[in-house]
Design a protein around this motif. Structure first.
Motif, PDB file in Angstrom:
ATOM      1  N   GLN A  79      39.383  30.428  43.773  1.00  0.00           N
ATOM      2  CA  GLN A  79      39.729  31.728  43.203  1.00  0.00           C
ATOM      3  C   GLN A  79      40.953  31.591  42.295  1.00  0.00           C
ATOM      4  O   GLN A  79      41.760  30.684  42.436  1.00  0.00           O
ATOM      5  N   LYS A  80      41.066  32.525  41.351  1.00  0.00           N
ATOM      6  CA  LYS A  80      42.199  32.600  40.437  1.00  0.00           C
ATOM      7  C   LYS A  80      42.639  34.053  40.314  1.00  0.00           C
ATOM      8  O   LYS A  80      41.831  34.974  40.370  1.00  0.00           O
ATOM      9  N   GLY A  81      43.934  34.204  40.129  1.00  0.00           N
ATOM     10  CA  GLY A  81      44.470  35.533  39.831  1.00  0.00           C
ATOM     11  C   GLY A  81      44.380  36.540  40.963  1.00  0.00           C
ATOM     12  O   GLY A  81      44.293  37.739  40.709  1.00  0.00           O
ATOM     13  N   ARG A  82      44.411  36.045  42.202  1.00  0.00           N
ATOM     14  CA  ARG A  82      44.281  37.018  43.295  1.00  0.00           C
ATOM     15  C   ARG A  82      45.457  37.994  43.336  1.00  0.00           C
ATOM     16  O   ARG A  82      45.309  39.158  43.719  1.00  0.00           O
ATOM     17  N   TRP A  83      46.655  37.536  42.905  1.00  0.00           N
ATOM     18  CA  TRP A  83      47.817  38.423  42.934  1.00  0.00           C
ATOM     19  C   TRP A  83      47.763  39.474  41.830  1.00  0.00           C
ATOM     20  O   TRP A  83      48.571  40.404  41.823  1.00  0.00           O
ATOM     21  N   SER A  84      46.802  39.350  40.915  1.00  0.00           N
ATOM     22  CA  SER A  84      46.675  40.372  39.871  1.00  0.00           C
ATOM     23  C   SER A  84      46.256  41.718  40.450  1.00  0.00           C
ATOM     24  O   SER A  84      46.401  42.747  39.792  1.00  0.00           O
ATOM     25  N   PHE A  86      45.191  42.593  31.712  1.00  0.00           N
ATOM     26  CA  PHE A  86      44.822  41.326  31.108  1.00  0.00           C
ATOM     27  C   PHE A  86      44.606  40.201  32.123  1.00  0.00           C
ATOM     28  O   PHE A  86      44.316  39.076  31.718  1.00  0.00           O
ATOM     29  N   MET A  87      44.774  40.498  33.406  1.00  0.00           N
ATOM     30  CA  MET A  87      44.512  39.502  34.426  1.00  0.00           C
ATOM     31  C   MET A  87      43.517  40.063  35.427  1.00  0.00           C
ATOM     32  O   MET A  87      43.408  41.289  35.594  1.00  0.00           O
ATOM     33  N   SER A  88      42.774  39.176  36.095  1.00  0.00           N
ATOM     34  CA  SER A  88      41.774  39.641  37.063  1.00  0.00           C
ATOM     35  C   SER A  88      41.670  38.644  38.206  1.00  0.00           C
ATOM     36  O   SER A  88      42.050  37.470  38.074  1.00  0.00           O
ATOM     37  N   HIS A  89      41.147  39.147  39.301  1.00  0.00           N
ATOM     38  CA  HIS A  89      40.907  38.304  40.473  1.00  0.00           C
ATOM     39  C   HIS A  89      39.484  37.761  40.361  1.00  0.00           C
ATOM     40  O   HIS A  89      38.513  38.517  40.437  1.00  0.00           O
ATOM     41  N   ARG A  90      39.381  36.439  40.157  1.00  0.00           N
ATOM     42  CA  ARG A  90      38.083  35.808  39.950  1.00  0.00           C
ATOM     43  C   ARG A  90      37.785  34.852  41.102  1.00  0.00           C
ATOM     44  O   ARG A  90      38.659  34.091  41.507  1.00  0.00           O
ATOM     45  N   ARG A  91      36.555  34.908  41.571  1.00  0.00           N
ATOM     46  CA  ARG A  91      36.122  34.023  42.659  1.00  0.00           C
ATOM     47  C   ARG A  91      34.839  33.318  42.246  1.00  0.00           C
ATOM     48  O   ARG A  91      33.973  33.922  41.603  1.00  0.00           O
ATOM     49  N   ILE A  92      34.737  32.066  42.647  1.00  0.00           N
ATOM     50  CA  ILE A  92      33.525  31.305  42.339  1.00  0.00           C
ATOM     51  C   ILE A  92      33.159  30.449  43.559  1.00  0.00           C
ATOM     52  O   ILE A  92      34.045  29.922  44.252  1.00  0.00           O
ATOM     53  N   TYR A  93      31.865  30.378  43.834  1.00  0.00           N
ATOM     54  CA  TYR A  93      31.366  29.623  44.990  1.00  0.00           C
ATOM     55  C   TYR A  93      30.226  28.728  44.529  1.00  0.00           C
ATOM     56  O   TYR A  93      29.463  29.064  43.604  1.00  0.00           O
ATOM     57  N   VAL A  94      30.120  27.579  45.216  1.00  0.00           N
ATOM     58  CA  VAL A  94      28.971  26.692  45.028  1.00  0.00           C
ATOM     59  C   VAL A  94      28.484  26.290  46.415  1.00  0.00           C
ATOM     60  O   VAL A  94      29.230  25.664  47.187  1.00  0.00           O
ATOM     61  N   LEU A  95      27.261  26.650  46.720  1.00  0.00           N
ATOM     62  CA  LEU A  95      26.650  26.309  48.011  1.00  0.00           C
ATOM     63  C   LEU A  95      25.659  25.168  47.766  1.00  0.00           C
ATOM     64  O   LEU A  95      24.740  25.301  46.942  1.00  0.00           O
ATOM     65  N   ILE A  96      25.866  24.064  48.489  1.00  0.00           N
ATOM     66  CA  ILE A  96      24.991  22.897  48.352  1.00  0.00           C
ATOM     67  C   ILE A  96      24.194  22.760  49.644  1.00  0.00           C
ATOM     68  O   ILE A  96      24.778  22.614  50.723  1.00  0.00           O
TER      69      ILE A  96
END
Length: 458
Positions: A156-161, A405-415
Protein backbone atom coordinates in the motif's frame (compact mmCIF):
# COMPACT_ATOMS: atom_id res chain seq x y z
CA UNK A 1 -30.26 8.72 30.52
CA UNK A 2 -26.76 10.19 30.60
CA UNK A 3 -25.71 8.06 27.64
CA UNK A 4 -28.71 9.26 25.64
CA UNK A 5 -27.87 12.92 26.25
CA UNK A 6 -24.26 12.32 25.34
CA UNK A 7 -25.21 10.60 22.10
CA UNK A 8 -27.64 13.38 21.20
CA UNK A 9 -24.94 16.02 21.78
CA UNK A 10 -22.39 14.05 19.77
CA UNK A 11 -24.85 13.46 16.94
CA UNK A 12 -25.75 17.14 16.74
CA UNK A 13 -22.23 18.53 16.70
CA UNK A 14 -20.81 15.75 14.52
CA UNK A 15 -23.38 16.37 11.78
CA UNK A 16 -22.39 17.77 8.42
CA UNK A 17 -25.71 19.65 8.31
CA UNK A 18 -24.69 21.76 11.31
CA UNK A 19 -21.31 22.49 9.72
CA UNK A 20 -23.00 23.65 6.50
CA UNK A 21 -25.45 25.82 8.45
CA UNK A 22 -22.65 27.47 10.44
CA UNK A 23 -20.61 28.04 7.27
CA UNK A 24 -23.64 29.66 5.64
CA UNK A 25 -24.20 31.93 8.65
CA UNK A 26 -20.53 32.91 8.83
CA UNK A 27 -20.42 33.67 5.10
CA UNK A 28 -23.63 35.71 5.30
CA UNK A 29 -22.45 37.77 8.25
CA UNK A 30 -19.05 38.28 6.60
CA UNK A 31 -20.89 39.84 3.65
CA UNK A 32 -22.70 42.18 6.07
CA UNK A 33 -19.39 43.15 7.65
CA UNK A 34 -17.97 43.89 4.21
CA UNK A 35 -20.90 45.98 2.99
CA UNK A 36 -21.34 48.00 6.20
CA UNK A 37 -18.19 50.05 7.02
CA UNK A 38 -16.54 48.95 10.24
CA UNK A 39 -15.13 50.88 13.21
CA UNK A 40 -16.50 54.31 12.31
CA UNK A 41 -17.81 56.83 14.87
CA UNK A 42 -21.43 56.48 15.96
CA UNK A 43 -22.33 59.73 14.17
CA UNK A 44 -21.28 58.18 10.85
CA UNK A 45 -23.93 55.42 11.12
CA UNK A 46 -26.62 57.90 12.20
CA UNK A 47 -25.82 60.06 9.17
CA UNK A 48 -25.67 57.13 6.74
CA UNK A 49 -28.52 54.91 7.96
CA UNK A 50 -30.69 57.00 10.26
CA UNK A 51 -31.04 57.01 14.04
CA UNK A 52 -33.17 53.87 14.44
CA UNK A 53 -31.04 51.73 12.13
CA UNK A 54 -27.84 53.03 13.74
CA UNK A 55 -29.28 52.16 17.14
CA UNK A 56 -30.06 48.64 15.90
CA UNK A 57 -26.49 48.33 14.58
CA UNK A 58 -25.09 49.35 17.96
CA UNK A 59 -27.22 46.75 19.77
CA UNK A 60 -25.83 43.98 17.53
CA UNK A 61 -22.27 45.38 17.50
CA UNK A 62 -22.40 45.53 13.69
CA UNK A 63 -19.96 48.51 13.55
CA UNK A 64 -17.39 46.13 15.07
CA UNK A 65 -19.00 42.93 13.85
CA UNK A 66 -15.93 40.68 13.83
CA UNK A 67 -15.46 41.32 17.56
CA UNK A 68 -19.17 41.03 18.43
CA UNK A 69 -20.29 38.42 20.93
CA UNK A 70 -22.58 36.66 18.45
CA UNK A 71 -19.96 36.42 15.67
CA UNK A 72 -17.39 35.04 18.13
CA UNK A 73 -20.12 32.66 19.31
CA UNK A 74 -20.60 31.38 15.76
CA UNK A 75 -16.85 30.83 15.46
CA UNK A 76 -16.85 28.92 18.75
CA UNK A 77 -19.78 26.72 17.65
CA UNK A 78 -18.02 26.00 14.37
CA UNK A 79 -14.85 25.06 16.27
CA UNK A 80 -16.82 22.70 18.54
CA UNK A 81 -18.48 21.19 15.47
CA UNK A 82 -15.11 20.49 13.84
CA UNK A 83 -13.63 19.04 17.03
CA UNK A 84 -16.57 16.70 17.71
CA UNK A 85 -16.83 15.71 14.05
CA UNK A 86 -13.12 14.91 13.84
CA UNK A 87 -13.06 13.10 17.20
CA UNK A 88 -16.01 10.97 16.03
CA UNK A 89 -14.37 9.91 12.76
CA UNK A 90 -10.62 9.82 13.39
CA UNK A 91 -10.67 6.54 15.40
CA UNK A 92 -12.21 4.79 12.39
CA UNK A 93 -9.50 6.19 10.13
CA UNK A 94 -6.79 5.10 12.59
CA UNK A 95 -8.16 1.58 12.61
CA UNK A 96 -8.24 1.58 8.82
CA UNK A 97 -4.69 2.88 8.50
CA UNK A 98 -3.27 0.47 11.08
CA UNK A 99 -5.11 -2.54 9.69
CA UNK A 100 -2.87 -5.37 8.51
CA UNK A 101 -2.51 -5.08 4.75
CA UNK A 102 -2.63 -8.87 4.46
CA UNK A 103 -5.84 -9.20 6.48
CA UNK A 104 -7.88 -9.97 3.38
CA UNK A 105 -9.38 -13.20 2.04
CA UNK A 106 -9.21 -14.48 -1.55
CA UNK A 107 -13.00 -14.07 -1.75
CA UNK A 108 -12.66 -10.35 -0.92
CA UNK A 109 -10.07 -9.87 -3.63
CA UNK A 110 -12.54 -11.05 -6.26
CA UNK A 111 -14.78 -8.08 -5.34
CA UNK A 112 -12.12 -5.36 -5.72
CA UNK A 113 -12.94 -2.72 -8.37
CA UNK A 114 -9.71 -3.44 -10.26
CA UNK A 115 -8.88 -7.09 -11.03
CA UNK A 116 -6.86 -9.01 -13.57
CA UNK A 117 -5.97 -12.68 -13.91
CA UNK A 118 -2.92 -14.28 -15.49
CA UNK A 119 -1.52 -17.75 -15.91
CA UNK A 120 2.13 -18.43 -15.16
CA UNK A 121 3.82 -21.54 -16.51
CA UNK A 122 6.36 -21.75 -13.70
CA UNK A 123 6.00 -23.25 -10.26
CA UNK A 124 5.03 -21.28 -7.12
CA UNK A 125 8.55 -20.11 -6.11
CA UNK A 126 9.27 -18.94 -9.67
CA UNK A 127 5.98 -17.05 -9.97
CA UNK A 128 6.43 -15.55 -6.50
CA UNK A 129 9.92 -14.31 -7.33
CA UNK A 130 8.59 -12.79 -10.58
CA UNK A 131 5.76 -10.98 -8.75
CA UNK A 132 8.04 -9.70 -6.00
CA UNK A 133 10.45 -8.29 -8.60
CA UNK A 134 7.71 -6.52 -10.58
CA UNK A 135 6.22 -4.98 -7.42
CA UNK A 136 9.63 -3.74 -6.32
CA UNK A 137 10.37 -2.25 -9.74
CA UNK A 138 7.10 -0.26 -9.52
CA UNK A 139 7.96 1.10 -6.10
CA UNK A 140 5.72 -1.16 -4.02
CA UNK A 141 7.15 -2.47 -0.75
CA UNK A 142 5.18 -5.68 -0.56
CA UNK A 143 4.51 -7.99 2.35
CA UNK A 144 3.75 -11.66 1.83
CA UNK A 145 1.97 -14.46 3.60
CA UNK A 146 0.88 -18.03 2.97
CA UNK A 147 -2.76 -18.43 1.94
CA UNK A 148 -3.97 -22.04 1.82
CA UNK A 149 -1.58 -23.64 -0.70
CA UNK A 150 -0.71 -20.34 -2.35
CA UNK A 151 0.94 -17.05 -1.51
CA UNK A 152 -0.44 -13.54 -1.09
CA UNK A 153 1.46 -10.30 -1.70
CA UNK A 154 0.06 -7.02 -0.44
CA UNK A 155 1.38 -3.46 -0.59
CA UNK A 156 0.00 0.00 0.00
CA UNK A 157 0.96 3.65 -0.52
CA UNK A 158 -0.32 6.89 0.90
CA UNK A 159 -2.30 5.41 3.76
CA UNK A 160 -1.70 8.55 5.85
CA UNK A 161 -3.38 10.62 3.14
CA UNK A 162 -6.68 9.63 4.74
CA UNK A 163 -5.84 12.19 7.43
CA UNK A 164 -5.67 15.03 4.88
CA UNK A 165 -9.19 16.24 5.59
CA UNK A 166 -8.44 16.28 9.33
CA UNK A 167 -5.30 18.33 8.70
CA UNK A 168 -7.64 20.83 7.04
CA UNK A 169 -9.92 20.65 10.08
CA UNK A 170 -6.94 21.30 12.34
CA UNK A 171 -5.85 24.26 10.20
CA UNK A 172 -9.32 25.79 10.48
CA UNK A 173 -9.19 25.39 14.26
CA UNK A 174 -5.77 27.08 14.34
CA UNK A 175 -7.15 29.97 12.26
CA UNK A 176 -10.20 30.26 14.53
CA UNK A 177 -7.91 30.21 17.56
CA UNK A 178 -5.89 33.03 16.01
CA UNK A 179 -9.07 35.01 15.39
CA UNK A 180 -10.18 34.57 19.01
CA UNK A 181 -6.75 35.38 20.47
CA UNK A 182 -6.62 38.52 18.34
CA UNK A 183 -10.11 39.67 19.28
CA UNK A 184 -10.38 42.77 21.44
CA UNK A 185 -13.59 41.37 22.97
CA UNK A 186 -11.74 38.24 24.14
CA UNK A 187 -8.87 40.40 25.44
CA UNK A 188 -11.25 42.49 27.56
CA UNK A 189 -13.72 39.87 28.77
CA UNK A 190 -11.54 36.76 29.14
CA UNK A 191 -7.94 37.95 29.49
CA UNK A 192 -9.02 41.12 31.37
CA UNK A 193 -6.31 43.01 29.52
CA UNK A 194 -7.47 45.56 26.89
CA UNK A 195 -3.86 45.94 25.70
CA UNK A 196 -3.57 42.23 24.84
CA UNK A 197 -5.43 42.80 21.56
CA UNK A 198 -7.05 45.95 20.25
CA UNK A 199 -7.83 48.18 17.30
CA UNK A 200 -7.65 51.90 17.82
CA UNK A 201 -6.71 55.19 16.23
CA UNK A 202 -5.29 58.59 17.05
CA UNK A 203 -4.89 61.96 15.35
CA UNK A 204 -1.30 63.12 15.89
CA UNK A 205 -0.46 66.75 14.98
CA UNK A 206 2.89 67.54 13.43
CA UNK A 207 5.55 68.34 15.99
CA UNK A 208 3.65 66.73 18.85
CA UNK A 209 3.79 63.41 20.69
CA UNK A 210 1.19 60.98 21.94
CA UNK A 211 1.49 57.97 24.23
CA UNK A 212 -2.00 56.55 23.80
CA UNK A 213 -4.65 55.60 21.27
CA UNK A 214 -8.42 55.39 21.52
CA UNK A 215 -10.02 51.98 21.06
CA UNK A 216 -12.52 51.71 18.22
CA UNK A 217 -14.93 49.87 20.48
CA UNK A 218 -16.09 52.06 23.34
CA UNK A 219 -13.54 54.81 22.73
CA UNK A 220 -11.44 53.65 25.68
CA UNK A 221 -8.06 55.33 26.06
CA UNK A 222 -5.24 52.78 25.81
CA UNK A 223 -1.75 53.72 27.02
CA UNK A 224 0.93 52.37 24.69
CA UNK A 225 3.87 52.33 27.11
CA UNK A 226 5.90 54.50 24.77
CA UNK A 227 5.50 57.84 22.99
CA UNK A 228 5.07 58.43 19.28
CA UNK A 229 6.28 61.78 17.95
CA UNK A 230 5.27 63.10 14.51
CA UNK A 231 8.39 64.74 13.10
CA UNK A 232 6.85 65.64 9.78
CA UNK A 233 3.81 65.02 7.60
CA UNK A 234 4.12 65.30 3.82
CA UNK A 235 1.29 65.24 1.30
CA UNK A 236 1.10 65.55 -2.46
CA UNK A 237 -1.99 66.59 -4.42
CA UNK A 238 -3.31 66.18 -7.92
CA UNK A 239 -4.16 69.28 -9.90
CA UNK A 240 -7.83 69.06 -8.85
CA UNK A 241 -6.89 69.17 -5.17
CA UNK A 242 -7.39 65.44 -4.49
CA UNK A 243 -4.65 63.84 -2.36
CA UNK A 244 -2.15 61.82 -4.36
CA UNK A 245 -0.02 60.37 -1.58
CA UNK A 246 0.79 61.17 2.01
CA UNK A 247 3.18 59.89 4.63
CA UNK A 248 4.28 60.53 8.20
CA UNK A 249 7.81 60.58 9.58
CA UNK A 250 7.69 59.52 13.21
CA UNK A 251 10.06 58.78 16.08
CA UNK A 252 9.37 56.41 18.96
CA UNK A 253 10.51 57.52 22.41
CA UNK A 254 10.93 55.38 25.51
CA UNK A 255 11.86 57.09 28.78
CA UNK A 256 12.26 60.31 26.77
CA UNK A 257 14.99 58.75 24.61
CA UNK A 258 14.48 58.09 20.87
CA UNK A 259 14.63 54.39 20.03
CA UNK A 260 13.41 54.22 16.45
CA UNK A 261 12.51 56.47 13.51
CA UNK A 262 10.50 55.45 10.47
CA UNK A 263 8.21 56.64 7.73
CA UNK A 264 4.62 55.41 7.66
CA UNK A 265 2.84 55.32 4.32
CA UNK A 266 -0.31 53.71 3.02
CA UNK A 267 0.47 49.96 2.70
CA UNK A 268 3.79 50.47 4.54
CA UNK A 269 3.04 50.36 8.26
CA UNK A 270 5.32 50.56 11.29
CA UNK A 271 5.36 47.74 13.85
CA UNK A 272 6.82 48.19 17.31
CA UNK A 273 6.35 45.89 20.32
CA UNK A 274 3.58 44.02 18.56
CA UNK A 275 1.61 47.19 17.76
CA UNK A 276 1.25 48.07 14.08
CA UNK A 277 0.60 51.66 13.02
CA UNK A 278 -1.08 52.25 9.67
CA UNK A 279 -1.38 55.51 7.78
CA UNK A 280 -5.15 55.89 7.52
CA UNK A 281 -6.06 59.57 7.20
CA UNK A 282 -5.01 63.16 7.76
CA UNK A 283 -6.58 66.40 8.89
CA UNK A 284 -5.54 69.99 8.04
CA UNK A 285 -5.06 72.08 11.19
CA UNK A 286 -6.04 75.76 11.60
CA UNK A 287 -2.47 76.92 12.23
CA UNK A 288 0.61 77.07 10.01
CA UNK A 289 4.33 76.39 10.36
CA UNK A 290 6.39 79.51 9.61
CA UNK A 291 10.13 79.29 9.08
CA UNK A 292 11.91 82.67 9.08
CA UNK A 293 15.60 83.40 8.62
CA UNK A 294 17.49 86.68 8.39
CA UNK A 295 19.92 86.71 5.47
CA UNK A 296 23.59 87.33 6.32
CA UNK A 297 22.81 86.27 9.87
CA UNK A 298 22.54 83.07 11.87
CA UNK A 299 19.24 84.19 13.35
CA UNK A 300 16.30 82.00 12.40
CA UNK A 301 13.08 80.80 13.97
CA UNK A 302 10.20 78.40 13.44
CA UNK A 303 6.78 79.25 14.81
CA UNK A 304 3.30 77.81 14.77
CA UNK A 305 0.71 80.51 14.17
CA UNK A 306 -3.01 80.68 13.35
CA UNK A 307 -4.65 83.12 10.97
CA UNK A 308 -5.19 86.74 12.07
CA UNK A 309 -2.56 86.62 14.82
CA UNK A 310 0.49 88.89 15.01
CA UNK A 311 3.74 87.26 16.06
CA UNK A 312 6.87 89.06 17.27
CA UNK A 313 10.38 87.84 16.61
CA UNK A 314 12.55 89.99 18.90
CA UNK A 315 15.83 88.40 17.82
CA UNK A 316 15.21 89.33 14.20
CA UNK A 317 13.51 92.60 15.03
CA UNK A 318 10.35 91.90 13.03
CA UNK A 319 6.71 91.01 13.48
CA UNK A 320 4.49 89.16 11.03
CA UNK A 321 1.17 87.44 10.64
CA UNK A 322 -1.29 85.77 8.26
CA UNK A 323 -4.18 88.03 7.34
CA UNK A 324 -5.96 85.94 4.72
CA UNK A 325 -5.80 82.59 2.93
CA UNK A 326 -6.97 81.03 -0.32
CA UNK A 327 -8.22 77.45 -0.09
CA UNK A 328 -9.35 74.66 -2.39
CA UNK A 329 -11.47 72.36 -0.31
CA UNK A 330 -9.51 71.67 2.86
CA UNK A 331 -6.20 72.48 1.20
CA UNK A 332 -4.65 75.94 1.58
CA UNK A 333 -3.12 77.09 -1.71
CA UNK A 334 -1.64 80.45 -0.68
CA UNK A 335 -1.58 82.94 2.20
CA UNK A 336 -1.62 86.70 2.48
CA UNK A 337 1.31 87.73 4.69
CA UNK A 338 1.76 90.89 6.74
CA UNK A 339 5.41 91.60 7.54
CA UNK A 340 7.02 94.57 9.33
CA UNK A 341 10.33 95.54 10.91
CA UNK A 342 8.93 98.76 12.38
CA UNK A 343 10.50 100.89 9.63
CA UNK A 344 8.18 102.28 6.98
CA UNK A 345 5.02 100.64 5.67
CA UNK A 346 4.59 96.89 6.35
CA UNK A 347 5.04 94.48 3.46
CA UNK A 348 1.82 92.76 2.40
CA UNK A 349 1.98 90.00 -0.20
CA UNK A 350 0.58 86.62 -1.26
CA UNK A 351 2.76 83.55 -0.73
CA UNK A 352 2.19 80.02 -2.05
CA UNK A 353 2.31 77.23 0.49
CA UNK A 354 5.80 75.74 0.63
CA UNK A 355 7.36 78.48 -1.49
CA UNK A 356 10.30 80.47 -0.13
CA UNK A 357 9.96 84.26 -0.36
CA UNK A 358 12.61 86.93 0.12
CA UNK A 359 11.24 89.94 2.03
CA UNK A 360 13.35 93.07 1.54
CA UNK A 361 13.09 95.46 4.50
CA UNK A 362 15.14 98.49 5.58
CA UNK A 363 16.65 96.39 8.36
CA UNK A 364 17.71 93.62 5.96
CA UNK A 365 16.48 90.74 3.84
CA UNK A 366 14.46 87.86 5.31
CA UNK A 367 13.74 84.37 3.93
CA UNK A 368 10.19 83.25 4.69
CA UNK A 369 8.52 79.85 4.16
CA UNK A 370 5.04 78.86 5.33
CA UNK A 371 3.73 75.28 5.43
CA UNK A 372 0.24 73.95 6.04
CA UNK A 373 0.18 72.06 9.32
CA UNK A 374 -1.53 68.68 9.47
CA UNK A 375 -2.48 66.03 11.95
CA UNK A 376 -1.74 62.53 10.76
CA UNK A 377 -4.43 59.90 11.32
CA UNK A 378 -2.88 56.63 12.46
CA UNK A 379 -4.66 53.36 13.03
CA UNK A 380 -3.08 51.17 15.70
CA UNK A 381 -3.63 47.42 15.84
CA UNK A 382 -2.33 44.72 18.13
CA UNK A 383 -3.20 41.22 17.00
CA UNK A 384 -1.25 38.48 18.80
CA UNK A 385 -3.21 35.86 16.87
CA UNK A 386 -1.98 36.90 13.43
CA UNK A 387 0.86 34.34 13.40
CA UNK A 388 -1.62 31.61 14.33
CA UNK A 389 -3.71 32.66 11.35
CA UNK A 390 -0.69 32.59 9.03
CA UNK A 391 0.38 29.21 10.40
CA UNK A 392 -3.16 27.89 10.00
CA UNK A 393 -3.24 29.02 6.37
CA UNK A 394 0.03 27.19 5.63
CA UNK A 395 -1.30 24.10 7.41
CA UNK A 396 -4.47 24.32 5.35
CA UNK A 397 -2.47 24.37 2.11
CA UNK A 398 -0.67 21.23 3.27
CA UNK A 399 -3.95 19.55 4.22
CA UNK A 400 -5.60 20.47 0.91
CA UNK A 401 -2.62 19.10 -1.00
CA UNK A 402 -2.84 15.82 0.90
CA UNK A 403 -6.63 15.62 0.59
CA UNK A 404 -6.83 16.37 -3.14
CA UNK A 405 -3.55 15.18 -4.63
CA UNK A 406 -2.73 12.10 -2.56
CA UNK A 407 -4.66 8.85 -2.12
CA UNK A 408 -4.55 5.60 -0.22
CA UNK A 409 -3.71 2.91 -2.78
CA UNK A 410 -3.63 -0.83 -2.17
CA UNK A 411 -2.53 -3.61 -4.47
CA UNK A 412 -2.62 -7.40 -4.00
CA UNK A 413 -1.30 -10.37 -5.94
CA UNK A 414 -2.64 -13.81 -5.07
CA UNK A 415 -0.61 -16.74 -6.42
CA UNK A 416 -2.31 -20.13 -6.44
CA UNK A 417 -0.62 -23.23 -7.83
CA UNK A 418 -2.46 -25.22 -10.48
CA UNK A 419 -1.83 -28.41 -12.38
CA UNK A 420 0.27 -26.80 -15.16
CA UNK A 421 1.60 -23.68 -13.43
CA UNK A 422 0.14 -20.93 -11.29
CA UNK A 423 -2.85 -18.64 -11.38
CA UNK A 424 -2.11 -14.96 -10.61
CA UNK A 425 -4.92 -12.68 -9.42
CA UNK A 426 -4.08 -8.96 -9.34
CA UNK A 427 -6.46 -6.74 -7.32
CA UNK A 428 -6.26 -3.11 -6.29
CA UNK A 429 -8.23 -0.10 -5.13
CA UNK A 430 -7.76 3.58 -4.23
CA UNK A 431 -9.96 5.87 -2.19
CA UNK A 432 -9.33 8.82 -4.60
CA UNK A 433 -8.05 9.45 -8.12
CA UNK A 434 -9.14 6.02 -9.24
CA UNK A 435 -8.51 6.84 -12.90
CA UNK A 436 -4.86 7.61 -12.25
CA UNK A 437 -4.47 4.52 -10.10
CA UNK A 438 -6.07 2.36 -12.78
CA UNK A 439 -3.35 3.41 -15.24
CA UNK A 440 -0.63 2.45 -12.75
CA UNK A 441 -2.40 -0.82 -12.01
CA UNK A 442 -2.61 -1.80 -15.69
CA UNK A 443 1.05 -0.89 -16.23
CA UNK A 444 2.05 -3.21 -13.41
CA UNK A 445 -0.17 -6.03 -14.71
CA UNK A 446 1.21 -5.66 -18.24
CA UNK A 447 4.77 -5.58 -16.93
CA UNK A 448 4.14 -8.80 -15.04
CA UNK A 449 2.59 -10.46 -18.09
CA UNK A 450 5.50 -9.49 -20.33
CA UNK A 451 8.00 -10.91 -17.87
CA UNK A 452 6.08 -14.09 -17.34
CA UNK A 453 6.92 -17.29 -19.08
CA UNK A 454 4.55 -18.31 -21.88
CA UNK A 455 1.29 -18.83 -20.10
CA UNK A 456 -1.25 -21.53 -20.59
CA UNK A 457 -4.55 -20.88 -22.33
CA UNK A 458 -7.27 -19.74 -19.93
Amino acid sequence: MTTSKKNAFSSLFASVQLALLLLFLLASTAIIGTVIPQNNPAAFYVEQYGFKTARFFQLLDIPDMYNSWWFLGLLTLFAVNLIVCSADRIPQVIRLVRRDILAVTPEQLTKFPLRSEQRHAGDLPTAAAQVALVLKQHGWRAQETQVDAGRLYGAQKGRWSRFGVYVVHCSILVILAGALVGSSTVARTIFRDPLAAFKGSVMLPEGESVAHVFAHKGGERLDLGFALHCDDFAIEFYGNGMPKTYRSRVTIFEHEAPVRSAEIEVNRPLTYKGITFYQSSYQPLPDYLVHLKKRDSKAETTARIPVATEVDWPEGGVSYGIINRERQGEVTRRLKIWFSDGQGEPSVFWLNIGQEATVERPSGAYLLTVQQRYATGLQATKDPGVWLVYGGCLLMLLGLYIAFFMSHRRIYVLIQPEENGCRLLFAGDANKNRVGFERSFLQLVNRSENRAQPHLPQ
